[in-house]
Design an enzyme around this catalytic site. Sequence first.
Site, PDB file in Angstrom:
ATOM      1  N   SER A  28      -8.770 -11.420  -4.263  1.00  0.00           N
ATOM      2  CA  SER A  28      -9.578 -10.384  -4.861  1.00  0.00           C
ATOM      3  C   SER A  28     -10.420 -10.568  -5.984  1.00  0.00           C
ATOM      4  O   SER A  28      -9.749 -11.067  -6.911  1.00  0.00           O
ATOM      5  CB  SER A  28      -8.548  -8.952  -4.586  1.00  0.00           C
ATOM      6  OG  SER A  28      -9.381  -8.109  -5.234  1.00  0.00           O
TER       7      SER A  28
ATOM      8  N   GLU B 263     -10.174  -8.289  -8.157  1.00  0.00           N
ATOM      9  CA  GLU B 263      -9.388  -7.357  -8.903  1.00  0.00           C
ATOM     10  C   GLU B 263      -8.768  -8.614  -9.931  1.00  0.00           C
ATOM     11  O   GLU B 263      -8.169  -8.077 -10.800  1.00  0.00           O
ATOM     12  CB  GLU B 263      -8.680  -6.622  -8.490  1.00  0.00           C
ATOM     13  CG  GLU B 263      -8.993  -5.240  -7.870  1.00  0.00           C
ATOM     14  CD  GLU B 263      -9.562  -4.250  -8.999  1.00  0.00           C
ATOM     15  OE1 GLU B 263      -8.570  -4.095  -9.694  1.00  0.00           O
ATOM     16  OE2 GLU B 263     -10.828  -4.092  -9.186  1.00  0.00           O
TER      17      GLU B 263
ATOM     18  N   TYR C   8      -1.461  -4.150  -8.631  1.00  0.00           N
ATOM     19  CA  TYR C   8      -2.010  -4.848  -7.520  1.00  0.00           C
ATOM     20  C   TYR C   8      -2.868  -6.078  -8.155  1.00  0.00           C
ATOM     21  O   TYR C   8      -2.510  -7.074  -7.106  1.00  0.00           O
ATOM     22  CB  TYR C   8      -3.380  -3.833  -7.043  1.00  0.00           C
ATOM     23  CG  TYR C   8      -4.149  -4.306  -6.003  1.00  0.00           C
ATOM     24  CD1 TYR C   8      -3.874  -4.685  -4.567  1.00  0.00           C
ATOM     25  CD2 TYR C   8      -5.456  -4.976  -6.313  1.00  0.00           C
ATOM     26  CE1 TYR C   8      -4.962  -5.123  -3.434  1.00  0.00           C
ATOM     27  CE2 TYR C   8      -6.202  -5.331  -5.379  1.00  0.00           C
ATOM     28  CZ  TYR C   8      -5.885  -5.453  -3.964  1.00  0.00           C
ATOM     29  OH  TYR C   8      -6.811  -6.121  -3.134  1.00  0.00           O
TER      30      TYR C   8
HETATM   31  P1  NAP Z   1      -6.862  -1.854   4.377  1.00  0.00           P
HETATM   32  O1  NAP Z   1      -7.861  -0.996   4.931  1.00  0.00           O
HETATM   33  O2  NAP Z   1      -6.034  -1.028   3.098  1.00  0.00           O
HETATM   34  O3  NAP Z   1      -5.787  -2.557   5.384  1.00  0.00           O
HETATM   35  C1  NAP Z   1      -4.634  -2.903   4.903  1.00  0.00           C
HETATM   36  C2  NAP Z   1      -3.797  -3.592   6.183  1.00  0.00           C
HETATM   37  O4  NAP Z   1      -2.371  -3.708   5.813  1.00  0.00           O
HETATM   38  C3  NAP Z   1      -3.530  -2.311   6.977  1.00  0.00           C
HETATM   39  O5  NAP Z   1      -3.532  -2.890   8.422  1.00  0.00           O
HETATM   40  C4  NAP Z   1      -2.101  -1.804   6.840  1.00  0.00           C
HETATM   41  O6  NAP Z   1      -1.456  -1.232   7.909  1.00  0.00           O
HETATM   42  C5  NAP Z   1      -1.598  -3.393   6.531  1.00  0.00           C
HETATM   43  N1  NAP Z   1      -0.203  -3.369   6.110  1.00  0.00           N
HETATM   44  C6  NAP Z   1      -0.046  -2.607   4.814  1.00  0.00           C
HETATM   45  N2  NAP Z   1       1.489  -2.819   4.570  1.00  0.00           N
HETATM   46  C7  NAP Z   1       1.845  -3.734   5.339  1.00  0.00           C
HETATM   47  C8  NAP Z   1       3.359  -4.280   5.653  1.00  0.00           C
HETATM   48  N3  NAP Z   1       4.227  -3.836   4.677  1.00  0.00           N
HETATM   49  N4  NAP Z   1       3.267  -5.152   6.653  1.00  0.00           N
HETATM   50  C9  NAP Z   1       2.190  -5.425   7.515  1.00  0.00           C
HETATM   51  N5  NAP Z   1       0.952  -4.903   7.403  1.00  0.00           N
HETATM   52  C10 NAP Z   1       0.831  -4.002   6.304  1.00  0.00           C
HETATM   53  O7  NAP Z   1      -7.522  -3.119   3.503  1.00  0.00           O
HETATM   54  P2  NAP Z   1      -8.815  -3.678   3.762  1.00  0.00           P
HETATM   55  O8  NAP Z   1      -9.868  -2.943   2.944  1.00  0.00           O
HETATM   56  O9  NAP Z   1      -9.160  -3.993   5.046  1.00  0.00           O
HETATM   57  O10 NAP Z   1      -8.442  -5.224   3.082  1.00  0.00           O
HETATM   58  C11 NAP Z   1      -8.073  -6.343   3.759  1.00  0.00           C
HETATM   59  C12 NAP Z   1      -7.620  -7.431   2.539  1.00  0.00           C
HETATM   60  O11 NAP Z   1      -8.253  -7.788   1.857  1.00  0.00           O
HETATM   61  C13 NAP Z   1      -6.093  -6.737   1.783  1.00  0.00           C
HETATM   62  O12 NAP Z   1      -5.246  -7.705   1.362  1.00  0.00           O
HETATM   63  C14 NAP Z   1      -7.177  -6.221   0.534  1.00  0.00           C
HETATM   64  O13 NAP Z   1      -6.088  -6.218  -0.532  1.00  0.00           O
HETATM   65  C15 NAP Z   1      -7.874  -7.465   0.436  1.00  0.00           C
HETATM   66  N6  NAP Z   1      -9.249  -6.884  -0.421  1.00  0.00           N
HETATM   67  C16 NAP Z   1      -9.859  -6.207   0.081  1.00  0.00           C
HETATM   68  C17 NAP Z   1     -11.182  -5.913  -0.596  1.00  0.00           C
HETATM   69  C18 NAP Z   1     -12.170  -4.660  -0.216  1.00  0.00           C
HETATM   70  O14 NAP Z   1     -12.952  -4.641  -0.943  1.00  0.00           O
HETATM   71  N7  NAP Z   1     -11.939  -4.199   0.866  1.00  0.00           N
HETATM   72  C19 NAP Z   1     -11.766  -6.879  -1.600  1.00  0.00           C
HETATM   73  C20 NAP Z   1     -10.815  -7.922  -1.938  1.00  0.00           C
HETATM   74  C21 NAP Z   1      -9.789  -8.058  -1.141  1.00  0.00           C
HETATM   75  P3  NAP Z   1      -1.210   0.279   8.324  1.00  0.00           P
HETATM   76  O15 NAP Z   1      -2.515   0.646   9.014  1.00  0.00           O
HETATM   77  O16 NAP Z   1      -0.172   0.484   8.752  1.00  0.00           O
HETATM   78  O17 NAP Z   1      -1.317   0.901   7.020  1.00  0.00           O
HETATM   79  O1  F7E Z   2     -12.537   2.209  -6.913  1.00  0.00           O
HETATM   80  C1  F7E Z   2     -13.594   4.331  -9.827  1.00  0.00           C
HETATM   81  C2  F7E Z   2     -12.452   3.366  -9.989  1.00  0.00           C
HETATM   82  O2  F7E Z   2     -10.565   2.458  -5.445  1.00  0.00           O
HETATM   83  C3  F7E Z   2     -13.703   1.489  -7.408  1.00  0.00           C
HETATM   84  C4  F7E Z   2      -9.927  -2.231  -3.302  1.00  0.00           C
HETATM   85  O3  F7E Z   2     -10.445  -2.699  -1.814  1.00  0.00           O
HETATM   86  O4  F7E Z   2     -11.824  -3.368  -4.330  1.00  0.00           O
HETATM   87  C5  F7E Z   2     -11.048  -2.142  -4.110  1.00  0.00           C
HETATM   88  O5  F7E Z   2     -10.500  -1.685  -5.600  1.00  0.00           O
HETATM   89  C6  F7E Z   2     -14.261   2.107  -8.806  1.00  0.00           C
HETATM   90  C7  F7E Z   2     -13.104   2.095  -9.902  1.00  0.00           C
HETATM   91  O6  F7E Z   2     -11.945   0.430  -5.663  1.00  0.00           O
HETATM   92  C8  F7E Z   2     -12.880   7.532  -8.301  1.00  0.00           C
HETATM   93  O7  F7E Z   2     -11.900   3.992 -11.185  1.00  0.00           O
HETATM   94  C9  F7E Z   2     -14.074   6.754  -9.951  1.00  0.00           C
HETATM   95  O8  F7E Z   2     -13.492   1.763 -10.982  1.00  0.00           O
HETATM   96  O9  F7E Z   2     -13.088   2.291  -4.621  1.00  0.00           O
HETATM   97  P1  F7E Z   2     -12.083   1.865  -5.378  1.00  0.00           P
HETATM   98  P2  F7E Z   2     -11.345  -1.053  -6.366  1.00  0.00           P
HETATM   99  O10 F7E Z   2     -10.400  -0.308  -7.360  1.00  0.00           O
HETATM  100  O11 F7E Z   2     -12.443  -1.341  -7.163  1.00  0.00           O
HETATM  101  C10 F7E Z   2     -11.010  -4.540  -4.862  1.00  0.00           C
HETATM  102  C11 F7E Z   2     -11.755  -5.804  -4.727  1.00  0.00           C
HETATM  103  C12 F7E Z   2      -9.829  -4.708  -4.080  1.00  0.00           C
HETATM  104  O12 F7E Z   2      -9.403  -5.845  -3.833  1.00  0.00           O
HETATM  105  C13 F7E Z   2      -9.126  -3.418  -3.595  1.00  0.00           C
HETATM  106  O13 F7E Z   2      -8.027  -3.657  -2.569  1.00  0.00           O
HETATM  107  O14 F7E Z   2     -14.295   3.722  -8.877  1.00  0.00           O
HETATM  108  N1  F7E Z   2     -13.712   5.874  -9.421  1.00  0.00           N
HETATM  109  N2  F7E Z   2     -13.732   7.892  -9.154  1.00  0.00           N
HETATM  110  C14 F7E Z   2     -12.872   6.028  -8.336  1.00  0.00           C
HETATM  111  N3  F7E Z   2     -12.149   5.506  -7.368  1.00  0.00           N
HETATM  112  C15 F7E Z   2     -11.438   6.269  -6.397  1.00  0.00           C
HETATM  113  N4  F7E Z   2     -10.579   5.412  -5.453  1.00  0.00           N
HETATM  114  N5  F7E Z   2     -11.629   7.542  -6.228  1.00  0.00           N
HETATM  115  C16 F7E Z   2     -12.075   8.106  -7.346  1.00  0.00           C
HETATM  116  O15 F7E Z   2     -12.279   9.647  -7.078  1.00  0.00           O
END
Ligand code: NAP
Ligand code: F7E
Length: 326
Positions: A126, A128, A150
């Site tokens: 990520s 992050e 995270y």
């Molecule tokens: P998400 O919607 O939060 O999905 C997370 C998945 O992990 C869900 O299927 C959840 O199952 C499963 N999970 C959580 N804890 C588990 C456990 N202990 N054992 C088995 N499964 C478990 O995340 P996403 O946005 O699709 O992201 C997919 C991956 O990419 C994650 O690893 C995330 O950290 C990473 N990532 C995401 C982003 C982004 O912007 N979306 C960017 C960079 C990296 P349940 O349905 O049961 O909760």
């Molecule tokens: O926050 C600001 C918050 O929770 C984005 C995950 O998929 O992407 C995701 O992480 C920004 C931050 O995503 C609210 O402070 C303001 O600056 O949508 P977010 P994230 O933290 O960037 C990365 C790449 C991952 O890997 C992660 O799994 O938005 N913000 N106000 C807020 N954020 C939330 N959630 N809620 C608010 O009310």
Amino acid sequence: MGKNKSALITGITGQDGSYLAELLIEKKYKVYGLVRRTSTESNERIQHLLNKIELIDGDLIDQNSIINAIKQADPDEIYNLAAQSFVKTSWQQPILTGEVTGLGVIRMLEGIKTVNDKIRFYQASSSEMFGKVHEIPQKETTPFHPRSPYGVAKVYGHYITQNYRESYGIFGCNGILFNHESPRRGIEFVTRKISNAIARIHLGLQKEISLGNLDSKRDWGFAGDYVRAMWLMLQQEKPEDYVIATGETHSIRDFLDIAFKRIDIEDWSNYVKQDPRFMRPAEVDLLLGDASKARKNLGWKPEVNFKQLVDMMVDNDIKMNKLLNK
Ligand code: NAP
Ligand code: F7E
């Protein structure tokens, strides 16, 4: 004709898992998904795929369940998408986040080493990990400086994937994906929280929205584009790590501008309240990715731009909320 490929997806019930499952089905893969036990099913995003995939019980915390799942699926490829993925929660549940998002990765790699070390492995790294960024834009060589439990857990997953590649020759790739969103994004993430609230404001179901920091900037893309990059990484001759991003960054304010315009509101100041509950102990102020390596080696580029993404999310939430409130 060769045998169709097979893949095991962890996190198949999540946003990315559902799009990746669709892509692999389209490519004629046999698709298995690892699902953890919950008191109510979380199959909403894969409901339409249930007759085309096979679900296997397991949890990233339970090593034996992973080994058994890999034996049962006997896959060519594993996509490790499961994680505690919500950054804010990682301060409230740091140890759980470390267990699942960090140590979960080595449990998957140990599973591969034990069952079949020829399985190709994708790790969901990520942006992050860049956290307090050391350079702009961020690329594969940019140093990490994570800002949340995270982010720290993802850095562990990233390095252990590299380490098993170097130690045991495992075909492991880290996709360093920048934020990617869709109508299937979890409701707690800022983009979907906004699109859903705006849809409800438009329909007269809600008056305002409470948010945290409006000034942070993210490189937001469309999840459907990003899962293509995951698959491409595992089709290369050599396992490598890739940044996947759009190369554009926007603030939360920019997102609000476009999303409110979709419902014909230009000045949204009366609809948005700032609430300290949504602020974070440490913030990632600016993310902007340079995906030129992926463009060059994988031929990957995003198809959906920022405005199309925002409009898609608002339109979908208007439709969903209309149905829910009929
Ligand atoms: P998400 O919607 O939060 O999905 C997370 C998945 O992990 C869900 O299927 C959840 O199952 C499963 N999970 C959580 N804890 C588990 C456990 N202990 N054992 C088995 N499964 C478990 O995340 P996403 O946005 O699709 O992201 C997919 C991956 O990419 C994650 O690893 C995330 O950290 C990473 N990532 C995401 C982003 C982004 O912007 N979306 C960017 C960079 C990296 P349940 O349905 O049961 O909760
Ligand atoms: O926050 C600001 C918050 O929770 C984005 C995950 O998929 O992407 C995701 O992480 C920004 C931050 O995503 C609210 O402070 C303001 O600056 O949508 P977010 P994230 O933290 O960037 C990365 C790449 C991952 O890997 C992660 O799994 O938005 N913000 N106000 C807020 N954020 C939330 N959630 N809620 C608010 O009310």
